[in-house]
Write a protein that holds these residues in place. Structure first.
Motif, short mmCIF file in Angstrom:
data_model
loop_
_atom_site.label_atom_id
_atom_site.label_comp_id
_atom_site.label_asym_id
_atom_site.label_seq_id
_atom_site.Cartn_x
_atom_site.Cartn_y
_atom_site.Cartn_z
N LEU A 17 29.06 38.36 86.97
CA LEU A 17 28.51 38.51 88.32
C LEU A 17 27.45 39.59 88.35
CD1 LEU A 17 29.24 37.17 90.99
CD2 LEU A 17 30.86 39.02 91.41
N SER A 18 27.73 40.72 87.68
CA SER A 18 26.80 41.84 87.73
C SER A 18 27.17 42.81 86.62
CB SER A 18 26.93 42.50 89.11
OG SER A 18 26.92 43.89 89.04
N SER A 19 26.17 43.59 86.16
CA SER A 19 26.56 44.61 85.17
C SER A 19 26.66 45.99 85.81
CB SER A 19 25.61 44.63 83.96
OG SER A 19 24.33 44.27 84.29
N ASN A 20 26.32 46.10 87.09
CA ASN A 20 26.44 47.40 87.77
C ASN A 20 26.85 47.18 89.23
OD1 ASN A 20 26.34 50.08 88.31
ND2 ASN A 20 24.11 50.24 88.38
N PRO A 21 28.16 47.15 89.52
CA PRO A 21 29.28 47.36 88.61
C PRO A 21 29.50 46.16 87.69
CG PRO A 21 30.12 46.74 90.77
CD PRO A 21 28.62 46.85 90.91
N LEU A 71 25.72 47.75 69.57
CA LEU A 71 26.20 46.78 70.55
C LEU A 71 25.61 45.39 70.32
CD1 LEU A 71 26.21 48.91 73.85
CD2 LEU A 71 28.01 48.66 72.13
N ASN A 72 25.30 45.07 69.09
CA ASN A 72 24.95 43.69 68.75
C ASN A 72 26.25 42.96 68.48
OD1 ASN A 72 22.05 43.94 68.83
ND2 ASN A 72 22.31 45.26 67.03
N ILE A 110 29.01 53.82 79.11
CA ILE A 110 27.75 53.18 78.70
C ILE A 110 26.90 52.91 79.94
CG2 ILE A 110 28.62 52.18 76.54
CD1 ILE A 110 28.93 49.49 77.95
N SER A 111 25.59 52.78 79.72
CA SER A 111 24.66 52.60 80.83
C SER A 111 24.72 51.16 81.35
CB SER A 111 23.23 52.89 80.35
OG SER A 111 22.87 51.89 79.40
N LYS A 117 25.73 47.81 79.49
CA LYS A 117 26.74 46.88 80.03
C LYS A 117 26.16 45.46 80.02
CE LYS A 117 28.92 50.34 82.88
NZ LYS A 117 28.89 51.02 84.16
N TYR A 118 24.91 45.37 80.46
CA TYR A 118 24.25 44.06 80.48
C TYR A 118 24.21 43.49 79.06
CZ TYR A 118 20.76 40.45 80.61
OH TYR A 118 20.13 39.25 80.45
N LYS A 119 23.84 44.36 78.09
CA LYS A 119 23.72 43.90 76.70
C LYS A 119 25.06 43.35 76.19
CE LYS A 119 21.82 45.36 72.27
NZ LYS A 119 21.24 46.43 71.46
N VAL A 120 26.13 44.09 76.46
CA VAL A 120 27.45 43.66 75.97
C VAL A 120 27.91 42.40 76.71
CG1 VAL A 120 29.88 44.32 75.77
CG2 VAL A 120 28.10 46.00 75.28
#
Ligand code: FMN
Length: 187
Positions: free
Chosen positions: A48-52, A167-168, A8-9, A13-16
């Motif tokens: 902490l972060s979504s990427n990573p 991803l809701n 996933i992008s 990742k941020y959304k989840v």
């Protein structure tokens, strides 16, 4: 449902993550060493972060100054499964905070049911609505008794009907609110 974070992008990742790590949930961490399943709750837990895709958990020492079993196991095995606590397993979460000798499993002592979901990662607590399968990323040296550990989320489990295809996510985590526990408030 399992979401593979590699597939996933960063936006997804941020959304989840932003719908899962709410509002200040307890990281109920499962680790395994020598086939002994260790379970303990930690509230010094934050995204902490979504990427990573990473979270941080601060783990202290036992009264005898040795690292808590969770810290020992993560250092040794580089794996941790972070379960989110719901109303059904609140009592088991509180029980699992009791300091036990390293060779005694909270799962055995308190009859906490677990379930293997993904090979090579510790099991989830059966009945939890979501769990993150994490790899050790980095330890931060704060020169103190509590060690912040950065964990990278590799995949995430959701119980049926918690996460839809878009991803809701509808999680009702138990959180630490001051001295008490509370569920996520929904407006
Ligand atoms: C709700 C809750 C939150 C906790 N948060 C933390 C924490 O953030 N860091 C920590 O070191 N201990 C925390 N503890 C205490 C640990 O769960 C406890 O020391 C436990 O025995 C550690 O187990 P272990 O040695 O199997 O890792 C918390 C306990 C509870 C009940």
């Amino acid at each position: 449902m399992i979401i593979e974070y590699d597939n996933i992008s960063a936006t997804q990742k941020y959304k989840v993550m932003s719908q899962s790590i709410i509002p200040r949930p307890i990281a109920w961490i499962v680790t395994v060493d020598n086939d002994i399943i260790n379970v303990a709750p930690f509230s010094y837990f934050t995204p902490l972060s979504s990427n990573p895709a990473t979270v941080i958990v601060s783990i202290g020492h036992k009264l005898d100054n040795t690292p808590k079993d969770t810290l020992n196991n993560i250092r040794k095995t580089k794996k941790a499964t972070i379960c989110f606590v719901n109303e059904t397993n609140l009592e088991n979460m509180i029980a699992s905070a009791e300091p036990l000798a390293k060779d005694i499993s909270e799962v055995e002592k308190f009859n906490i049911p677990t379930k293997n979901i993904i090979d090579h990662y510790p099991p989830i607590i059966d009945g939890c609505d979501s769990a993150m399968f994490c790899d050790f990323h980095k330890e931060i040296d704060m020169e103190g008794q509590t060690i912040p550990i950065i964990l990278e989320i590799k995949s995430q489990y959701f119980n049926d009907n918690i996460c839809d295809e878009r991803l809701n996510i509808d999680l009702d985590n138990i959180s630490r609110v001051g001295k008490e526990y509370a569920k996520s408030t929904k407006i």
